[in-house]
Design a protein around this motif. Structure first.
Motif, PDB file in Angstrom:
ATOM      1  N   TYR A   1       1.157   4.184  -3.033  1.00 48.14           N
ATOM      2  CA  TYR A   1       0.951   5.614  -2.812  1.00 48.14           C
ATOM      3  C   TYR A   1       2.204   6.407  -3.184  1.00 48.14           C
TER       4      TYR A   1
ATOM      5  N   LEU B   1      -6.399  12.970  -4.715  1.00 47.72           N
ATOM      6  CA  LEU B   1      -5.206  12.965  -3.871  1.00 47.72           C
ATOM      7  C   LEU B   1      -4.020  13.610  -4.574  1.00 47.72           C
TER       8      LEU B   1
ATOM      9  N   CYS C   1       0.825  -1.204   0.000  1.00 44.63           N
ATOM     10  CA  CYS C   1       0.000   0.000   0.000  1.00 44.63           C
ATOM     11  C   CYS C   1       0.865   1.263   0.000  1.00 44.63           C
TER      12      CYS C   1
ATOM     13  N   ARG D   1       2.315   6.629  -6.873  1.00 43.05           N
ATOM     14  CA  ARG D   1       1.066   7.134  -7.459  1.00 43.05           C
ATOM     15  C   ARG D   1       0.454   6.135  -8.438  1.00 43.05           C
TER      16      ARG D   1
ATOM     17  N   THR E   1      -5.753  -0.132  -1.060  1.00 38.97           N
ATOM     18  CA  THR E   1      -6.232   0.462   0.187  1.00 38.97           C
ATOM     19  C   THR E   1      -7.418  -0.312   0.736  1.00 38.97           C
TER      20      THR E   1
ATOM     21  N   ASN F   1      -8.861   9.071  -3.404  1.00 38.39           N
ATOM     22  CA  ASN F   1      -7.724   8.842  -4.302  1.00 38.39           C
ATOM     23  C   ASN F   1      -7.853   9.624  -5.601  1.00 38.39           C
ATOM     24  N   GLN F   2      -9.097   9.899  -5.995  1.00 38.64           N
ATOM     25  CA  GLN F   2      -9.326  10.630  -7.233  1.00 38.64           C
ATOM     26  C   GLN F   2      -8.737  12.039  -7.161  1.00 38.64           C
TER      27      GLN F   2
ATOM     28  N   THR G   1      -4.032   2.031  -6.499  1.00 45.51           N
ATOM     29  CA  THR G   1      -3.943   2.357  -5.082  1.00 45.51           C
ATOM     30  C   THR G   1      -5.273   2.158  -4.372  1.00 45.51           C
ATOM     31  N   ARG G   2      -6.376   2.454  -5.046  1.00 45.42           N
ATOM     32  CA  ARG G   2      -7.693   2.319  -4.424  1.00 45.42           C
ATOM     33  C   ARG G   2      -7.943   0.882  -3.987  1.00 45.42           C
TER      34      ARG G   2
ATOM     35  N   ARG H   1      -0.820  12.006 -12.237  1.00 46.89           N
ATOM     36  CA  ARG H   1      -0.299  10.648 -12.030  1.00 46.89           C
ATOM     37  C   ARG H   1       0.368  10.168 -13.313  1.00 46.89           C
TER      38      ARG H   1
END
Length: 235
Positions: A110, A178, A106, A113, A121, A175-176, A117-118, A182
Motif C-alpha cells: 500500500y 484508492l 500488505c 502503491r 489484501t 483498490n481501483q 495490493t489487491r 500509480r
C-alpha cells in the motif's frame, strides 16, 4: 445472547460444516503456495521481482537483495511457514507465523502503491479467516479451552459465501479507486493511465519522474499534484 457468544457459536458450527472445511483447506494451500516460489527464489539468491529499479517497490527489493544471508533467511522462513500450513497438525502455528509477515507485506504494497495490493489484501483476509477458524486454540494461548465435538454438517453456508464474494469485490473495487495515480510495473503501464486521466500532462510528468529520473515516490506524487494545480489555473 451476547455478540461474542453468537460469534463463538457460529465458529463452532462452522468447524463441523463440510463447505467451511473445504474453504479452510483452500486458504491454507493458497497461502502456502504464495510463499513457496518466493521463498525458493530468495534461498537461491536470485532477484525476487522483475520490477525495474526505478519502481518504488523495485527500490525496496533491490536493497533487500543486497542484505546477504538476511535475504536467504527470509526465504527459509517463508518455506517453513508454508510447510506448517500444509500439515494439518501444525496449520494453526503456520497461520500464526504467517500473519505478521503478510501484514508487513500488505502495508509495504500500500505504501508503494504496488499493483498487486489487491491480492496481498486478500491474503491477509484469508489469514485472518484461518486464525478465526482456530479461535479456540487462539484462546487457549491465554487460558485452557477444549475443542467442541459434533457431527459433520453438509449445509451450504450461503450467507458466508456471499460475504466472501462481497469482501473480494470490495478489495478489488476499493483498490481501483484508492489512488489517483500509480507507478505501475513498467513505464508503458504507468503512461497508460493518461488515457482515462483528467491530468494526462501530470501523468506523463509522474511517470518520467519515476522511471527516467528515478526519484522517490513521494517526490513524484508531489510533482503530479503541482501539475494538477497548474492545469486547473490554466483553465
Amino acid at each position: 445472547m451476547k455478540l461474542s457468544g453468537q460469534l463463538q457459536q457460529f465458529q463452532e458450527e462452522a468447524r463441523y460444516n463440510i463447505w467451511f472445511r473445504i474453504f479452510t483447506v483452500f486458504c491454507r494451500v493458497a497461502l502456502a503456495a504464495s510463499f513457496i516460489p518466493s521463498g525458493i527464489v530468495k534461498i537461491m539468491g536470485e532477484r525476487f521481482t522483475a520490477l525495474p529499479p526505478n519502481n518504488p517497490l523495485g527500490h525496496y527489493f533491490d536493497a533487500l537483495h543486497l542484505t546477504g544471508y538476511y535475504y536467504t533467511f527470509i526465504g527459509i522462513t517463508q518455506l517453513c511457514i508454508a510447510l506448517l500450513l500444509l500439515i494439518p497438525r501444525t496449520a494453526f502455528l503456520g497461520a500464526l507465523a504467517y500473519f505478521p509477515v503478510i501484514i508487513n507485506i500488505c502495508i509495504l504494497t500500500y505504501a508503494t502503491r504496488f499493483e498487486g495490493t489487491r491480492i496481498v489484501t486478500l491474503m491477509v483476509l484469508a489469514n485472518l479467516y484461518l486464525l478465526c477458524w482456530d479461535y479456540k486454540r487462539l484462546k487457549a494461548i491465554l487460558w485452557s479451552a477444549s475443542l467442541p465435538k459434533g457431527s459433520l454438517s453438509k449445509k451450504f453456508p450461503f450467507a458466508f459465501a456471499g460475504f466472501v464474494i462481497l469482501a473480494i469485490a470490495a478489495v478489488v473495487l476499493g483498490n481501483q479507486f484508492l489512488y489517483e495515480i500509480r507507478p505501475g510495473n513498467s513505464m508503458p503501464e504507468c503512461k497508460n493511465q493518461s488515457a482515462g486521466s483528467k491530468n494526462p500532462e501530470g501523468c506523463a510528468i509522474f511517470c518520467d519522474c519515476i522511471y527516467q529520473k528515478g526519484l522517490p515516490l513521494d517526490s513524484c506524487v508531489k510533482q503530479y499534484k503541482q501539475s494538477k494545480i497548474y492545469q486547473k489555473r490554466l483553465r
